[in-house]
Structures are given as structure tokens and as C-alpha cells.
Design an enzyme around this catalytic site. Structure first.
Site, mmCIF file in Angstrom:
data_model
loop_
_atom_site.group_PDB
_atom_site.id
_atom_site.type_symbol
_atom_site.label_atom_id
_atom_site.label_comp_id
_atom_site.label_asym_id
_atom_site.label_seq_id
_atom_site.Cartn_x
_atom_site.Cartn_y
_atom_site.Cartn_z
ATOM 1 N N HIS A 12 0.605 -1.208 0.061
ATOM 2 C CA HIS A 12 -0.161 0.021 0.098
ATOM 3 C C HIS A 12 0.942 1.195 0.058
ATOM 4 O O HIS A 12 1.981 1.117 0.752
ATOM 5 C CB HIS A 12 -0.677 -0.243 1.419
ATOM 6 N N GLU A 21 -7.709 -4.919 -0.129
ATOM 7 C CA GLU A 21 -8.496 -5.851 -1.342
ATOM 8 C C GLU A 21 -8.416 -7.389 -1.213
ATOM 9 O O GLU A 21 -9.016 -7.915 -1.796
ATOM 10 C CB GLU A 21 -7.585 -5.547 -2.773
HETATM 11 N N1 ACO Z 1 3.870 -7.455 -4.867
HETATM 12 C C1 ACO Z 1 5.174 -7.638 -5.281
HETATM 13 N N2 ACO Z 1 6.230 -6.344 -5.124
HETATM 14 C C2 ACO Z 1 5.530 -5.251 -4.586
HETATM 15 C C3 ACO Z 1 4.286 -5.242 -4.239
HETATM 16 C C4 ACO Z 1 3.303 -6.294 -4.519
HETATM 17 N N3 ACO Z 1 2.060 -6.413 -4.336
HETATM 18 N N4 ACO Z 1 4.046 -4.213 -3.751
HETATM 19 C C5 ACO Z 1 5.012 -3.389 -3.899
HETATM 20 N N5 ACO Z 1 6.115 -4.360 -4.391
HETATM 21 C C6 ACO Z 1 7.607 -3.803 -4.506
HETATM 22 C C7 ACO Z 1 7.575 -2.789 -5.486
HETATM 23 O O1 ACO Z 1 7.950 -3.456 -6.919
HETATM 24 C C8 ACO Z 1 8.965 -2.001 -5.221
HETATM 25 O O2 ACO Z 1 10.018 -2.796 -5.603
HETATM 26 P P1 ACO Z 1 11.474 -2.325 -6.154
HETATM 27 O O3 ACO Z 1 11.932 -1.351 -4.860
HETATM 28 O O4 ACO Z 1 12.186 -3.410 -6.320
HETATM 29 O O5 ACO Z 1 11.119 -1.684 -7.236
HETATM 30 C C9 ACO Z 1 8.845 -2.243 -3.600
HETATM 31 O O6 ACO Z 1 7.973 -3.220 -3.233
HETATM 32 C C10 ACO Z 1 8.274 -0.968 -2.736
HETATM 33 O O7 ACO Z 1 7.164 -0.703 -3.875
HETATM 34 P P2 ACO Z 1 6.245 0.644 -2.913
HETATM 35 O O8 ACO Z 1 7.145 2.016 -3.449
HETATM 36 O O9 ACO Z 1 5.853 0.094 -1.743
HETATM 37 O O10 ACO Z 1 5.131 0.431 -3.869
HETATM 38 P P3 ACO Z 1 3.989 1.625 -4.294
HETATM 39 O O11 ACO Z 1 3.563 2.551 -2.962
HETATM 40 O O12 ACO Z 1 4.445 2.186 -5.459
HETATM 41 O O13 ACO Z 1 2.496 0.764 -4.870
HETATM 42 C C11 ACO Z 1 0.734 -0.329 -4.677
HETATM 43 C C12 ACO Z 1 1.584 0.467 -3.936
HETATM 44 C C13 ACO Z 1 0.436 0.178 -6.025
HETATM 45 C C14 ACO Z 1 -0.462 -0.580 -3.822
HETATM 46 C C15 ACO Z 1 1.465 -1.775 -4.841
HETATM 47 O O14 ACO Z 1 1.985 -2.178 -3.355
HETATM 48 C C16 ACO Z 1 1.020 -2.821 -5.681
HETATM 49 O O15 ACO Z 1 0.950 -2.881 -6.976
HETATM 50 N N6 ACO Z 1 0.180 -3.896 -4.886
HETATM 51 C C17 ACO Z 1 -0.682 -4.838 -5.731
HETATM 52 C C18 ACO Z 1 -1.827 -4.092 -6.161
HETATM 53 C C19 ACO Z 1 -3.036 -3.810 -5.216
HETATM 54 O O16 ACO Z 1 -3.311 -4.672 -4.229
HETATM 55 N N7 ACO Z 1 -3.648 -2.760 -5.394
HETATM 56 C C20 ACO Z 1 -4.857 -2.433 -4.435
HETATM 57 C C21 ACO Z 1 -4.262 -1.349 -3.161
HETATM 58 S S1 ACO Z 1 -5.209 -0.833 -2.043
HETATM 59 C C22 ACO Z 1 -6.321 0.191 -2.780
HETATM 60 O O17 ACO Z 1 -6.012 0.847 -3.543
HETATM 61 C C23 ACO Z 1 -7.714 0.084 -2.404
#
Ligand code: ACO
Length: 366
Positions: free
Chosen positions: A245, A301
Site C-alpha cells: 500500500h 483488497e
Molecule cells: N507485490 C510484489 N512487489 C511489490 C508489491 C506487491 N504487491 N507492492 C510493492 N512491491 C514492491 C515494488 O515493486 C517495489 O519494488 P522495487 O523497490 O524493487 O522497485 C517495492 O515493493 C516498494 O514498492 P512501493 O513503493 O511500496 O509500492 P507503491 O507504493 O509504488 O505501490 C501499490 C503501492 C500500487 C498498492 C503496490 O503495493 C501494488 O502494486 N500492490 C498490488 C496491487 C494492489 O493490491 N492494489 C490495491 C491497493 S489498495 C487500494 O487501492 C484500495
């Protein structure tokens, strides 16, 4: 990279997300208390009434929503005719866009009432069935399930769905709410703001995740295979839907509220529960190992997917169902933005080419 992560884009009385503490407060109520004490209409009255006291009475809100569902239903044949072949979330976007009201209050109520009517009508169309007319005497959630199934629904399912919809009603300056506020800030109308918010919600990084959560569970198949499946998905660079998140640096409090609602509704499917728990455990462990500096935990989710599945909602309706709840927050933010806000106009840092022989600086903003 430039981000807007720490930018405060508005002052709000509606909700506060504490990402470090894993706490969500909705207009003075901790999420757990909100869900225990407020149904759909009471939540709408709480949030709308926080900005416009004329919309603060839950019974009056229930009556207004019932009447508005009837009025939206009259437009369903035309909306379905104009949206043949579109996915349910796109029918919602197009259907809401086709609405008009005389004033902001009317538009807020109409857009909110439109969500269940359009969702149910499009779901039935996709099953080859005629739409079922709303019953304005019912609450919005019971009526939604009635319009979907064509028969009265067991109270336990209504309660579980209502808990979900209240849980997701508002959540700070999330992407779709921000989109709604940007549109409202130009002086545009609430229907336009909600239409834009639906467009923002549908992306898989925001409201489009719960369907893929179930796809993931199906692909894993058995609890014993969870670890291997998750590791190979991460090796391929895949994001695990339902985890991580932007704001929460700990567990999303909404996940636990929904987990509790699910436990009340569906102790009847222990195999599904065991699979979900195995996948959740494997995902959290793998993400902790691979991203030790960034806590990535279960988000709303993951349990949304399981709860909606247990209520009997098909996957194609998960994102539109999110809109049925979140429209309360969108419209409250729209009212707030229109009452107190100013035009939202951030800057971009230009990093493109500059005209030859010109000293126009690459860093110039605007
Ligand atoms: N699975 C795998 N890797 C992940 C995930 C995940 N669910 N979430 C973050 N990461 C990784 C990123 O790829 C990133 O890796 P890197 O540093 O090697 O590039 C690292 O963890 C840090 O990521 P963040 O900066 O924390 O992620 P960001 O804040 O950009 O994204 C998001 C948040 C979009 C929700 C992300 O966690 C994601 O894509 N989750 C899956 C989709 C999801 O569940 N969406 C619903 C969110 S809740 C809502 O909107 C109601």
C-alpha cells in the site's frame, strides 16, 4: 523522481489514514466502531452531513436514495442500449455520466443511487436476464442484492456486504478521491467528478485488484503450493495483488475488519479459508524477505475478494462494487472541495529539450 507522496492537497474533516499506526478514522470514528455502528445510509449521512448538514439525517438519506434508485431505473434501458459490450465498471462510468440533477445535493444522491441500479442491471444483462426494479423501501444494500438476484436476500449476506461497503466508504486522498476533488475544484459538477473517479478506480493498482486476488488463489490451487507459486511469481517480477500500500507501513486495518466480517459469514468453506490463509502467509513472508526495508502487508483488497466471493458476487463486479461504497466518500469530498477548496493546479518539472540557442531552463516549472 518527483512524487506527490508528501504533498497535502486538501484539508478534510472526512477521514484520516494513519499509515504508520495502521489506523483509519472516519469523521471521528475508528473504522472498527464505524462498521459496528453504521449501516450504508448512516455512513452517507455522517460524511455528507459533515460538510452539508442538510444531508446529515440517515432516514432522510435513505428516503432520498430509494427515490433516486427508482428514477435511475427509468433510464436503465437507454443506458444498457448505449453500453452494449462494455465491462460492468465501464457501464457504471457511462451510466453515471449520462445523469443530471438540478443541484449538488440532488447530484450527490443520484450518483450514489445509480451505482447499485447500474451494477445490478448490467450484471443481469450479462447473464441474459431482464433488470429487476428497485424497492425504494429497502436499504441501499438489501435493494442491491435484491436487484442482483431477483429475490430477497438472507440478512447475513446483506450485513456482510454492508460492512464491506462501509469499510471502503472513504480513505483519505486516495487516487480516485483526488481525481474527484481535482474535477470538483474547477467548479465542475458532482456527476462529472464521480465519472472521473470511476475512471481512476478501475486501474489494477487501485480498485481493480480483488478480481486478480481470486485468480491468484485459483492459480495456487492448494495450500501446500502457496510458497512455490508466490516465489515464482515474484521471480517473474509480478506484483502480488492484495499486498502492499502506498500509505500503510503496517497492516491495512480494513483487511482485519473484512476478515472478521468474512469469518461471521463463511465458516462454511474451510478449504477456501485454508488456501487463502496459506497464500497470505506465503506472500507476507516472501515480501518481507525480498523487501526488508519496506513493510509490504495485506491490503484491503485481499479480504475484499474473499468476502465478496462469499457473498456470492461474481468477479467482474468486484471493482464496480467498490464504487458502490466509495461513492459516498467521493461525493462527500466533492461537496467539501466545492465548499472550501480552491483550484488544484500542481506544477510539472520540465525535463525535455530546450530550443536551440535558447537559455530556457530545463528545470522551469509550470
Ligand atoms: N507485490 C510484489 N512487489 C511489490 C508489491 C506487491 N504487491 N507492492 C510493492 N512491491 C514492491 C515494488 O515493486 C517495489 O519494488 P522495487 O523497490 O524493487 O522497485 C517495492 O515493493 C516498494 O514498492 P512501493 O513503493 O511500496 O509500492 P507503491 O507504493 O509504488 O505501490 C501499490 C503501492 C500500487 C498498492 C503496490 O503495493 C501494488 O502494486 N500492490 C498490488 C496491487 C494492489 O493490491 N492494489 C490495491 C491497493 S489498495 C487500494 O487501492 C484500495
Amino acid at each position: 523522481m518527483t512524487t506527490m507522496d508528501d504533498v497535502v492537497a486538501a484539508e478534510t474533516v472526512l477521514s484520516r489514514v494513519d499509515g504508520e499506526g495502521g489506523r483509519l478514522v472516519v469523521h471521528g470514528h475508528d473504522l472498527e466502531d464505524l462498521v459496528a455502528g453504521h449501516g450504508f445510509e448512516a455512513t452517507a449521512a455522517l460524511l455528507w452531513g459533515a460538510v452539508d448538514p442538510g444531508l446529515g439525517d440517515a432516514r432522510a438519506v435513505a428516503r432520498a436514495l430509494g427515490a433516486a434508485r427508482v428514477s435511475v431505473f427509468e433510464r436503465v434501458p437507454a443506458i444498457l442500449a448505449a453500453t452494449a459490450g462494455l465491462a460492468p465498471i465501464d457501464v457504471l462510468r457511462a451510466g453515471v455520466a449520462a445523469l443530471a440533477a438540478d443541484d449538488d445535493r440532488g447530484a450527490v444522491v443520484l450518483a450514489t443511487a445509480a451505482m447499485p441500479v447500474l451494477l445490478a442491471a448490467t450484471a443481469r444483462r450479462d447473464r441474459g436476464l431482464d433488470p429487476v426494479a428497485p424497492d425504494p423501501a429497502l436499504g441501499q444494500v438489501a435493494d442491491l442484492l435484491g436487484m442482483l438476484g431477483g429475490t430477497p436476500t438472507e440478512p447475513a449476506r446483506v450485513q456482510a456486504l454492508e460492512r464491506y461497503l462501509v469499510t471502503v466508504a472513504d480513505h483519505g486522498m486516495n487516487a480516485s478521491t483526488f481525481a474527484a476533488r481535482v474535477i470538483a475544484a474547477t467548479g465542475s459538477d458532482p456527476v462529472s467528478a464521480v465519472t472521473g473517479a470511476i475512471g481512476a478506480l478501475k486501474g489494477p493498482l487501485h480498485g481493480g485488484a480483488p478480481g486478480p486476488v481470486l485468480d491468484m488463489l485459483d492459480a495456487v490451487g492448494a495450500p501446500a503450493d502457496a510458497g512455490t507459486w508466490i516465489a515464482s511469481a515474484l521471480d517473474r517480477g509480478q506484483r502480488l495483488m492484495g499486498f502492499g500500500h502506498r500509505i500503510y507501513r503496517t497492516r491495512d486495518p480494513r483487511a482485519d475488519v473484512l476478515k472478521a466480517a468474512l469469518a461471521e459469514l463463511a465458516p462454511r468453506d474451510p478449504a477456501r479459508t485454508a488456501l487463502a490463509e496459506a497464500v497470505e502467509r506465503a506472500a507476507r513472508d516472501a515480501l518481507a524477505t525480498r523487501h526488508p526495508g519496506r513493510r509490504l502487508d495485506t491490503n484491503v483488497e485481499f479480504y475484499t475478494a474473499l468476502l465478496l466471493e462469499a457473498v456470492g458476487i461474481e468477479r467482474a463486479l468486484f471493482t464496480p462494487m467498490f464504487a458502490v461504497g466509495r461513492v459516498i466518500g467521493w461525493t462527500a469530498h466533492v461537496l467539501e472541495q466545492r465548499a472550501t477548496g480552491r483550484l488544484i493546479r500542481p506544477k510539472a518539472r520540465y525535463v525535455g529539450p530546450v530550443p536551440v540557442g535558447d537559455d530556457f531552463r530545463a528545470a522551469a516549472n509550470g
